[in-house]
Design an enzyme around this catalytic site. Structure first.
Site, PDB file in Angstrom:
ATOM      1  N   ASN A 277       0.777  -1.100   0.104  1.00 53.28           N
ATOM      2  CA  ASN A 277      -0.019  -0.110  -0.066  1.00 53.28           C
ATOM      3  C   ASN A 277       0.882   1.103  -0.072  1.00 53.28           C
ATOM      4  OD1 ASN A 277      -3.116  -0.227   0.036  1.00 53.28           O
ATOM      5  ND2 ASN A 277      -2.315  -1.894   1.553  1.00 53.28           N
TER       6      ASN A 277
ATOM      7  N   LEU B 226       0.154  -2.683  12.538  1.00 46.55           N
ATOM      8  CA  LEU B 226      -0.641  -3.647  13.388  1.00 46.55           C
ATOM      9  C   LEU B 226      -0.905  -3.431  15.092  1.00 46.55           C
ATOM     10  CD1 LEU B 226       0.470  -7.157  11.784  1.00 46.55           C
ATOM     11  CD2 LEU B 226      -1.492  -5.853  11.285  1.00 46.55           C
TER      12      LEU B 226
ATOM     13  N   LEU C 266      -1.951  -0.654  18.025  1.00 50.08           N
ATOM     14  CA  LEU C 266      -3.049   0.270  18.189  1.00 50.08           C
ATOM     15  C   LEU C 266      -2.266   1.652  18.362  1.00 50.08           C
ATOM     16  CD1 LEU C 266      -5.922   0.256  18.812  1.00 50.08           C
ATOM     17  CD2 LEU C 266      -5.479   0.216  21.180  1.00 50.08           C
TER      18      LEU C 266
ATOM     19  N   ASN D 123      -6.913   4.719   7.933  1.00 48.95           N
ATOM     20  CA  ASN D 123      -6.386   3.304   7.866  1.00 48.95           C
ATOM     21  C   ASN D 123      -6.946   2.560   6.818  1.00 48.95           C
ATOM     22  OD1 ASN D 123      -5.155   0.796   8.668  1.00 48.95           O
ATOM     23  ND2 ASN D 123      -7.143   0.171   9.675  1.00 48.95           N
TER      24      ASN D 123
ATOM     25  N   HIS E 221      -8.185  -1.028   5.411  1.00 47.93           N
ATOM     26  CA  HIS E 221      -8.616  -2.258   6.045  1.00 47.93           C
ATOM     27  C   HIS E 221      -9.524  -3.330   4.866  1.00 47.93           C
ATOM     28  CE1 HIS E 221     -10.126  -5.365   8.995  1.00 47.93           C
ATOM     29  NE2 HIS E 221     -11.218  -5.296   8.348  1.00 47.93           N
TER      30      HIS E 221
HETATM   31  C1  GRF Z   1      -3.409  -4.841   3.811  1.00 49.21           C
HETATM   32  O1  GRF Z   1      -4.510  -5.722   3.424  1.00 49.21           O
HETATM   33  C2  GRF Z   1      -4.161  -3.764   4.678  1.00 49.21           C
HETATM   34  O2  GRF Z   1      -5.667  -3.678   4.316  1.00 49.21           O
HETATM   35  C3  GRF Z   1      -4.133  -4.270   5.992  1.00 49.21           C
HETATM   36  O3  GRF Z   1      -2.663  -4.808   5.935  1.00 49.21           O
HETATM   37  C4  GRF Z   1      -2.171  -5.249   4.625  1.00 49.21           C
HETATM   38  C5  GRF Z   1      -1.085  -4.269   4.353  1.00 49.21           C
HETATM   39  O4  GRF Z   1      -0.481  -4.798   3.070  1.00 49.21           O
HETATM   40  N1  GRF Z   1      -4.012  -3.234   6.901  1.00 49.21           N
HETATM   41  P1  GRF Z   1       0.974  -3.897   2.674  1.00 49.21           P
HETATM   42  O5  GRF Z   1       1.871  -4.105   3.737  1.00 49.21           O
HETATM   43  O6  GRF Z   1       0.578  -2.758   2.499  1.00 49.21           O
HETATM   44  O7  GRF Z   1       1.328  -4.768   1.566  1.00 49.21           O
END
Ligand code: GRF
Length: 198
Positions: free
Chosen positions: A18, A90, A92, A107, A109
């Site tokens: 991401n 991951l 909080l 964020n 999800h």
């Molecule tokens: C993604 O699926 C996101 O929705 C979740 O963790 C994953 C992160 O993937 N929160 P990356 O590290 O961005 O490849």
């Protein structure tokens, strides 16, 4: 009226795909980009997200104590961060930080919140739960972050079909592609809202 790009910090614990899609998106906008990533921070020294940032010359920080709100807030302040984007983070986020950046911490999800979210719902567990529930579709959600996991106001969603024969991995891949489309565009519109005249 020109405005300086909104300064974004990305927090990531994992591979950082991401992060990569966000960096690619804003780089492609060139000088007109409304936002730029000025910091990538992680609670994991081995997070590939940190390596991706280093390769692109973006400052990185290791969060030794992710629950220390004062330390995280100071890091964000010193780099004059306007917008915080969690991307596979991951831990909080301490309440002092979610309060200070209220309305400017978001964020992504990998499901259609408010369902299939909350503590422990991350990674392939999310997709396994969606399949087990017999859902016909899933998707990605970008939401504001508050003191609880995945409970903040929803900003944007992109839906994807659940295909016959889908496994948690095949669904995860389809949802991740939706995240990569949705997140940068949502950050773009948020940045326009936060942009200020120079
Ligand atoms: C993604 O699926 C996101 O929705 C979740 O963790 C994953 C992160 O993937 N929160 P990356 O590290 O961005 O490849």
């Amino acid at each position: 009226m020109s405005s300086t790009p909104v300064r974004v910090a990305v927090l990531a614990s994992g591979s950082g795909s991401n992060l990569e899609s966000i960096l690619d998106y804003f780089e492609a906008l060139g000088a007109d980009r409304p936002a730029e990533v000025v910091l990538v921070a992680s609670d994991r020294a081995d997070a590939r997200a940190l390596e991706r940032a280093r390769l692109r010359g973006i400052p990185t920080e290791l969060l030794e104590r992710p629950s220390d709100g004062d330390a995280l807030g100071a890091l964000l302040d010193v780099r004059r961060v306007d917008l915080v984007a969690l991307a596979g983070y991951l831990k909080l986020v301490p309440a002092s930080v979610t309060r200070r950046w209220h309305g400017a911490i978001v964020n992504v999800h990998p499901a259609l919140l408010p369902r299939f979210g909350g503590a422990g719902m991350y990674g392939r567990r999310v997709h396994a739960a969606v399949l087990a529930a017999g859902e016909r579709e899933s998707g990605a959600t970008v939401h504001f972050v508050d003191e609880d996991y995945d409970r903040g106001e929803i900003i944007a969603q992109e839906r994807v079909p659940v295909e016959p024969g889908d496994t948690a991995d095949s669904l995860a891949a389809r949802v991740l592609a939706a995240e990569h489309r949705l997140y940068p565009r949502t950050l773009h519109s948020l940045a326009l809202g936060l942009a200020r005249a120079t």
